[in-house]
Design a protein around this motif. Structure first.
Motif, short mmCIF file in Angstrom:
data_model
loop_
_atom_site.label_atom_id
_atom_site.label_comp_id
_atom_site.label_asym_id
_atom_site.label_seq_id
_atom_site.Cartn_x
_atom_site.Cartn_y
_atom_site.Cartn_z
N LEU A 41 12.36 0.48 -9.92
CA LEU A 41 11.89 -0.80 -9.40
C LEU A 41 10.65 -0.62 -8.52
O LEU A 41 9.76 -1.47 -8.50
CB LEU A 41 13.00 -1.49 -8.61
N HIS A 42 10.58 0.49 -7.80
CA HIS A 42 9.42 0.78 -6.96
C HIS A 42 8.24 1.36 -7.75
O HIS A 42 7.17 1.58 -7.20
CB HIS A 42 9.80 1.76 -5.86
N GLY A 43 8.44 1.62 -9.05
CA GLY A 43 7.36 2.15 -9.87
C GLY A 43 7.16 3.64 -9.73
O GLY A 43 6.09 4.16 -10.05
N LEU A 44 8.19 4.36 -9.29
CA LEU A 44 8.09 5.82 -9.16
C LEU A 44 8.40 6.49 -10.49
O LEU A 44 9.13 5.95 -11.31
CB LEU A 44 9.06 6.31 -8.08
N ARG A 116 1.55 8.58 -2.58
CA ARG A 116 0.31 8.03 -3.15
C ARG A 116 0.26 6.53 -2.94
O ARG A 116 -0.79 5.95 -2.66
CB ARG A 116 0.22 8.33 -4.65
N LYS A 117 1.41 5.87 -3.11
CA LYS A 117 1.45 4.41 -2.97
C LYS A 117 1.07 3.98 -1.56
O LYS A 117 0.41 2.96 -1.37
CB LYS A 117 2.85 3.89 -3.31
N ASP A 129 -2.59 9.94 8.14
CA ASP A 129 -1.72 9.31 9.13
C ASP A 129 -0.66 8.44 8.47
O ASP A 129 0.51 8.45 8.87
CB ASP A 129 -2.56 8.47 10.11
N ALA A 130 -1.07 7.69 7.45
CA ALA A 130 -0.11 6.85 6.72
C ALA A 130 0.93 7.72 6.01
O ALA A 130 2.12 7.39 5.98
CB ALA A 130 -0.82 5.95 5.72
N ALA A 131 0.47 8.82 5.44
CA ALA A 131 1.39 9.74 4.76
C ALA A 131 2.39 10.34 5.75
O ALA A 131 3.59 10.41 5.46
CB ALA A 131 0.61 10.84 4.05
N ASP A 132 1.91 10.78 6.88
CA ASP A 132 2.80 11.37 7.89
C ASP A 132 3.81 10.35 8.39
O ASP A 132 4.99 10.67 8.59
CB ASP A 132 1.99 11.92 9.06
#
Length: 277
Positions: A41-44, A116-117, A129-132
């Motif tokens: 559902l999340h597209g993973l 990535r999303k 920063d968003a990834a962390d």
């Protein structure tokens, strides 16, 4: 390049989403989808399809059936989201659950895609920063008593959203198993007439480049730009010759058959004289 590329696993994602919608239509209590079904559902990406619908429920609910797998667990409101009218675990909770319960290869592929999303920013930039922040959220779902917590922490700290496809995610695992230093990912190389070439892996400790070669770049029309397979191959050859000539580094390509285990990839790399120091 660092932009989104198509994945060979998209049909599985579509099938799981359809299965979730069909189950929600007949369930007496609105289900909360989890693990692989939530990932769809999340597209993973999904590397394998067990053709089952995965839901999460409290301990007093009945067990799993032939087509429905019930996972035991407690949920806070922040652990839930809704996608297309279907309730499922949030992206961070889904990744954390997969990291605990699924294979290392599938879990890392999903975690890389989730990063990535949340962290990819066009054009070709990555928000560390968003990834962390996302990694911290996913780690917060792993309690000291969680089954599989050690593997989950490994997966979540190893994940890197710069890997674009499941084949690249699994390649990173194999390179680590072989003893290579963590590779640079999606490395820009200045090309002719101001263009930029992007290389999947910088094997800096071996002074070499590496590329995972899936079939989509030669067959997927969204990637070929309407060019024939022979035209794509010719462009790739010119690109590869330029990168080798400018950087004075070996460039080794490998595919799905070379990442079934570390030994297979090791043999492929060693055939070109590329070994970890």
């Amino acid at each position: 390049m660092l932009g989104q590329r198509s994945s060979p696993t998209s049909p599985s994602r579509t099938g799981r989403s359809s299965g979730a919608r069909a189950y929600a239509a007949i369930a007496s209590i609105p289900p909360i989808f989890a693990t692989r079904t939530a990932a769809a559902l999340h597209g993973l990406p999904l590397l394998a399809d067990d053709e089952k619908t995965h839901v999460i429920s409290t301990a007093d609910r009945p067990g799993s059936g032939y087509e429905v797998v019930r996972h035991r667990g407690q949920l806070d409101e922040d652990d839930l989201t809704e996608i297309g009218g279907l309730r499922c675990t949030s992206l961070s909770r889904t990744v954390a659950d997969l990291a605990r319960t699924d294979s290392r290869e599938r879990a890392v592929s999903a975690a890389d895609a989730a990063l990535r999303k949340v962290a990819f920013r066009a054009p070709e930039t990555y928000d560390d920063d968003a990834a962390d922040g996302f990694t911290d959220m996913a780690l917060a779902h792993i309690s000291p008593t969680s089954v599989g917590r050690a593997k989950a922490r490994w997966v979540l700290t190893f994940a890197n959203g710069r890997a674009q496809l499941p084949g690249e995610s699994i390649s990173r695992i194999r390179l680590r198993e072989l003893g290579f230093a963590p590779p640079s990912l999606q490395v820009p190389v200045a090309g002719p007439r101001g263009c930029t070439y992007w290389v999947d892996f910088g094997l800096d400790d071996a002074d070499a480049w590496g590329e995972f070669d899936g079939t989509s770049k030669y067959r997927d029309q969204t990637m070929t730009g309407g060019r024939s397979t022979s035209e794509v191959v010719e462009r790739e050859k010119r690109r590869e010759d330029w990168i080798r000539g400018v950087t004075k580094r070996a460039l080794v390509r490998w595919g799905w058959g070379d990442i079934t285990d570390a030994a297979s990839l090791g043999r492929r790399l060693a055939a070109f004289g590329v070994r970890p120091r």
